[in-house]
Design an enzyme around this catalytic site. Structure first.
Site, PDB file in Angstrom:
ATOM      1  N   GLN A 106      44.541  60.977  41.227  1.00 37.06           N
ATOM      2  CA  GLN A 106      43.571  60.788  40.873  1.00 37.06           C
ATOM      3  C   GLN A 106      42.203  60.789  41.271  1.00 37.06           C
ATOM      4  O   GLN A 106      42.525  60.778  42.392  1.00 37.06           O
ATOM      5  CB  GLN A 106      43.570  59.925  40.028  1.00 37.06           C
ATOM      6  CG  GLN A 106      42.544  59.216  39.165  1.00 37.06           C
ATOM      7  CD  GLN A 106      43.183  59.913  37.486  1.00 37.06           C
ATOM      8  OE1 GLN A 106      42.641  61.105  37.662  1.00 37.06           O
ATOM      9  NE2 GLN A 106      43.736  59.449  36.581  1.00 37.06           N
ATOM     10  N   GLN A 163      29.982  62.094  31.686  1.00 34.89           N
ATOM     11  CA  GLN A 163      31.069  63.079  32.499  1.00 34.89           C
ATOM     12  C   GLN A 163      31.407  61.559  33.173  1.00 34.89           C
ATOM     13  O   GLN A 163      32.814  61.080  33.071  1.00 34.89           O
ATOM     14  CB  GLN A 163      30.478  63.537  33.159  1.00 34.89           C
ATOM     15  CG  GLN A 163      31.931  64.236  34.267  1.00 34.89           C
ATOM     16  CD  GLN A 163      31.191  64.579  35.362  1.00 34.89           C
ATOM     17  OE1 GLN A 163      30.136  64.352  35.586  1.00 34.89           O
ATOM     18  NE2 GLN A 163      32.296  65.380  36.128  1.00 34.89           N
ATOM     19  N   LYS A 175      59.885  58.504  41.755  1.00 32.53           N
ATOM     20  CA  LYS A 175      58.836  60.209  41.462  1.00 32.53           C
ATOM     21  C   LYS A 175      59.428  61.057  42.716  1.00 32.53           C
ATOM     22  O   LYS A 175      59.733  62.028  41.923  1.00 32.53           O
ATOM     23  CB  LYS A 175      57.553  59.754  40.589  1.00 32.53           C
ATOM     24  CG  LYS A 175      56.977  61.366  40.158  1.00 32.53           C
ATOM     25  CD  LYS A 175      56.194  60.747  39.515  1.00 32.53           C
ATOM     26  CE  LYS A 175      54.772  60.763  39.945  1.00 32.53           C
ATOM     27  NZ  LYS A 175      53.578  60.741  39.293  1.00 32.53           N
ATOM     28  N   GLU A 204      40.802  73.005  41.491  1.00 28.97           N
ATOM     29  CA  GLU A 204      41.470  72.123  39.986  1.00 28.97           C
ATOM     30  C   GLU A 204      40.457  73.404  38.685  1.00 28.97           C
ATOM     31  O   GLU A 204      39.293  73.323  38.611  1.00 28.97           O
ATOM     32  CB  GLU A 204      41.963  70.533  39.734  1.00 28.97           C
ATOM     33  CG  GLU A 204      42.236  70.955  37.917  1.00 28.97           C
ATOM     34  CD  GLU A 204      42.157  69.125  37.479  1.00 28.97           C
ATOM     35  OE1 GLU A 204      42.755  68.699  38.349  1.00 28.97           O
ATOM     36  OE2 GLU A 204      41.194  69.371  36.631  1.00 28.97           O
ATOM     37  N   THR A 223      44.990  73.175  35.282  1.00 26.64           N
ATOM     38  CA  THR A 223      45.593  72.406  33.550  1.00 26.64           C
ATOM     39  C   THR A 223      46.241  72.511  32.484  1.00 26.64           C
ATOM     40  O   THR A 223      46.181  73.714  32.738  1.00 26.64           O
ATOM     41  CB  THR A 223      44.247  71.177  33.707  1.00 26.64           C
ATOM     42  OG1 THR A 223      43.784  72.248  32.730  1.00 26.64           O
ATOM     43  CG2 THR A 223      43.467  70.703  34.621  1.00 26.64           C
ATOM     44  N   ARG A 253      53.985  63.369  33.194  1.00 26.92           N
ATOM     45  CA  ARG A 253      54.138  63.175  31.652  1.00 26.92           C
ATOM     46  C   ARG A 253      52.673  63.840  30.802  1.00 26.92           C
ATOM     47  O   ARG A 253      53.903  64.167  29.898  1.00 26.92           O
ATOM     48  CB  ARG A 253      54.065  61.613  31.772  1.00 26.92           C
ATOM     49  CG  ARG A 253      55.087  60.784  30.472  1.00 26.92           C
ATOM     50  CD  ARG A 253      55.050  59.598  30.396  1.00 26.92           C
ATOM     51  NE  ARG A 253      53.206  59.540  30.170  1.00 26.92           N
ATOM     52  CZ  ARG A 253      52.723  57.809  30.397  1.00 26.92           C
ATOM     53  NH1 ARG A 253      53.556  56.831  30.204  1.00 26.92           N
ATOM     54  NH2 ARG A 253      51.325  57.853  30.154  1.00 26.92           N
TER      55      ARG A 253
HETATM   56  P1  FAD Z   1      54.423  58.863  35.403  1.00 27.41           P
HETATM   57  O1  FAD Z   1      54.920  59.424  36.382  1.00 27.41           O
HETATM   58  O2  FAD Z   1      55.651  59.459  34.401  1.00 27.41           O
HETATM   59  O3  FAD Z   1      53.917  57.420  35.512  1.00 27.41           O
HETATM   60  C1  FAD Z   1      52.901  57.166  34.189  1.00 27.41           C
HETATM   61  C2  FAD Z   1      53.202  55.497  33.650  1.00 27.41           C
HETATM   62  O4  FAD Z   1      54.726  55.112  33.978  1.00 27.41           O
HETATM   63  C3  FAD Z   1      52.727  54.676  35.066  1.00 27.41           C
HETATM   64  O5  FAD Z   1      52.003  53.588  34.512  1.00 27.41           O
HETATM   65  C4  FAD Z   1      53.987  54.383  36.376  1.00 27.41           C
HETATM   66  O6  FAD Z   1      53.904  53.416  36.425  1.00 27.41           O
HETATM   67  C5  FAD Z   1      54.801  54.280  34.684  1.00 27.41           C
HETATM   68  N1  FAD Z   1      56.364  54.575  34.983  1.00 27.41           N
HETATM   69  C6  FAD Z   1      56.249  55.971  35.904  1.00 27.41           C
HETATM   70  N2  FAD Z   1      57.796  56.044  36.281  1.00 27.41           N
HETATM   71  C7  FAD Z   1      58.630  55.100  35.688  1.00 27.41           C
HETATM   72  C8  FAD Z   1      60.028  54.384  35.260  1.00 27.41           C
HETATM   73  N3  FAD Z   1      61.402  55.130  36.010  1.00 27.41           N
HETATM   74  N4  FAD Z   1      60.030  53.606  35.275  1.00 27.41           N
HETATM   75  C9  FAD Z   1      58.975  53.108  33.872  1.00 27.41           C
HETATM   76  N5  FAD Z   1      57.922  53.249  34.999  1.00 27.41           N
HETATM   77  C10 FAD Z   1      57.633  54.363  35.029  1.00 27.41           C
HETATM   78  N6  FAD Z   1      46.829  65.346  31.919  1.00 27.41           N
HETATM   79  C11 FAD Z   1      47.164  66.422  31.207  1.00 27.41           C
HETATM   80  O7  FAD Z   1      47.834  66.533  29.624  1.00 27.41           O
HETATM   81  N7  FAD Z   1      47.932  67.704  32.025  1.00 27.41           N
HETATM   82  C12 FAD Z   1      46.857  67.903  32.922  1.00 27.41           C
HETATM   83  O8  FAD Z   1      46.667  69.082  33.073  1.00 27.41           O
HETATM   84  C13 FAD Z   1      46.890  66.781  33.816  1.00 27.41           C
HETATM   85  N8  FAD Z   1      46.991  66.925  35.124  1.00 27.41           N
HETATM   86  C14 FAD Z   1      46.443  65.998  36.439  1.00 27.41           C
HETATM   87  C15 FAD Z   1      46.345  65.878  37.569  1.00 27.41           C
HETATM   88  C16 FAD Z   1      46.509  64.799  38.075  1.00 27.41           C
HETATM   89  C17 FAD Z   1      46.287  65.223  39.683  1.00 27.41           C
HETATM   90  C18 FAD Z   1      46.412  64.039  37.419  1.00 27.41           C
HETATM   91  C19 FAD Z   1      46.329  62.639  38.857  1.00 27.41           C
HETATM   92  C20 FAD Z   1      46.661  63.482  36.804  1.00 27.41           C
HETATM   93  C21 FAD Z   1      46.092  64.527  35.403  1.00 27.41           C
HETATM   94  N9  FAD Z   1      47.125  64.528  34.272  1.00 27.41           N
HETATM   95  C22 FAD Z   1      46.937  65.315  33.340  1.00 27.41           C
HETATM   96  C23 FAD Z   1      47.233  63.053  33.643  1.00 27.41           C
HETATM   97  C24 FAD Z   1      47.944  62.202  33.305  1.00 27.41           C
HETATM   98  O9  FAD Z   1      49.712  63.219  32.615  1.00 27.41           O
HETATM   99  C25 FAD Z   1      48.663  61.146  33.176  1.00 27.41           C
HETATM  100  O10 FAD Z   1      47.916  60.180  34.103  1.00 27.41           O
HETATM  101  C26 FAD Z   1      49.825  60.164  32.208  1.00 27.41           C
HETATM  102  O11 FAD Z   1      49.334  59.177  31.570  1.00 27.41           O
HETATM  103  C27 FAD Z   1      50.268  60.009  33.982  1.00 27.41           C
HETATM  104  O12 FAD Z   1      51.285  60.904  34.216  1.00 27.41           O
HETATM  105  P2  FAD Z   1      52.276  61.029  35.089  1.00 27.41           P
HETATM  106  O13 FAD Z   1      52.860  62.183  35.149  1.00 27.41           O
HETATM  107  O14 FAD Z   1      51.537  59.895  36.498  1.00 27.41           O
HETATM  108  O15 FAD Z   1      53.458  59.614  34.603  1.00 27.41           O
END
Ligand code: FAD
Length: 288
Positions: free
Chosen positions: A177, A213, A166, A17, A48, A107
């Site tokens: 993560q 960090q 999802k 990454e 990212t 998200r």
């Molecule tokens: P979701 O899958 O939507 O989940 C978020 C929360 O909502 C969770 O608690 C889940 O349980 C809940 N949820 C999901 N679906 C539903 C539903 N249908 N109904 C009710 N609750 C629900 N962030 C950035 O800004 N830029 C990046 O480039 C970036 N890269 C990342 C790379 C990796 C590998 C990881 C693990 C994270 C990264 N993130 C990044 C962080 C990420 O954007 C955050 O962790 C964010 O808070 C959640 O994103 P998500 O896509 O997992 O959300």
């Protein structure tokens, strides 16, 4: 090439990454780091995404440079929380025009001052974004997952149900993560299998570089620390080269264990530091 096709190979998949420049004047530094990282021969490099401003466009620029110049598959991260559905359509069309076939669809974190969330003009969950990208077609889609649960979710079971939904919306693979305790990953993998989540899960590994960090990352992600890891950071926190060396050894040990336990792939959070990635790749050269 679709990452889902890459993951069908029996060989362990190693990916990196990187993050794009935050300002134009940082572009050359990032390009140089990416060139060095590409030279280490990862299976793919993910870039990212920082919502808004120039940074989001840089994700596409760096991704296409990875593919066009370095001939390595790129995975562009994309978050939906700060963009309208129409904006997401424009961004994804732009990615397609640039030949990007792989998107890590998320998200994003909800800004603290966002009184407008949820807003009907925006996607609410990553699953909504994934559904839209799948409708559009032509993309292999990755999703984020959390071995110790997403920080906003009250319990692992609910988080896993949301993850299952999802994946059913069209995730082709997942990336975790960061975690420092492999047993958390192993338990998570078993729970995913029990839920019927059968897409490949790539393990996200971050080599420690500094005590600050780690503090920041853990408070953002909720990742737990093992006693062994905590002792290591405490001992070397004021000696940067020693902490770096110990961190590379710790990450290597995690990776060897994960490969021995048939992980689908290892995704290394390089923090744009080719030297760290180089040492890890050298440590596992006969394993990959
Ligand atoms: P979701 O899958 O939507 O989940 C978020 C929360 O909502 C969770 O608690 C889940 O349980 C809940 N949820 C999901 N679906 C539903 C539903 N249908 N109904 C009710 N609750 C629900 N962030 C950035 O800004 N830029 C990046 O480039 C970036 N890269 C990342 C790379 C990796 C590998 C990881 C693990 C994270 C990264 N993130 C990044 C962080 C990420 O954007 C955050 O962790 C964010 O808070 C959640 O994103 P998500 O896509 O997992 O959300």
């Amino acid at each position: 090439m679709y990452i889902s096709d890459m993951l069908k190979s029996k060989k362990i998949n190693i990916s990196f990454e990187v993050f794009p420049p935050k300002k134009t004047e940082m572009f050359e530094g990032v390009r140089a780091a990416v060139a060095e990282l590409a030279g280490l021969g990862p299976n793919f490099i993910s870039v990212t995404y920082g919502a808004g401003g120039g940074t989001s466009a840089y994700t596409a620029d760096i991704s296409s440079e990875i593919q066009d110049k370095h001939k390595i598959t790129a995975l562009s991260h994309l978050t939906c929380v700060a963009s309208t559905k129409d904006e997401i359509d424009v961004i994804s069309s732009r990615l397609k025009e640039k030949g990007i076939e792989n998107i890590l669809a998320m998200r994003g974190d909800i800004p603290e001052d966002d009184k407008d969330f949820p807003n009907p003009k925006h996607f609410i969950h990553a699953s909504d974004l994934i559904t839209r990208l799948k409708e559009k077609g032509g993309f292999c889609i990755g999703g984020a997952c959390y071995p110790e649960g997403h920080i906003e979710c009250s319990d692992i079971e609910t988080d896993l149900n949301n993850l299952k939904y999802k994946v059913d919306c069209g995730c082709d693979f997942l990336i975790t993560q960061l975690f420092f305790d492999n047993s958390a990953f192993m338990r998570f993998r078993e729970k995913c299998a029990a839920k019927g989540i059968s897409v490949p899960i790539l393990a996200g590994i971050m080599p420690v570089q500094s005590a600050s960090q780690i503090k920041r990352m853990c408070s953002l992600s909720g990742a737990s620390l093992t006693p062994k890891f905590t002792k290591m950071v405490e001992k070397y926190q004021d000696d940067t080269p020693a902490l770096l060396q110990a961190g590379i050894a710790y990450a290597t040990e995690q990776i060897v264990d994960l490969i021995s336990n048939d992980a689908d792939g290892i995704h290394i959070y390089t923090m744009n530091k080719p030297n760290i990635a180089r040492q890890i790749m050298s440590n596992i050269s006969y394993l990959i």
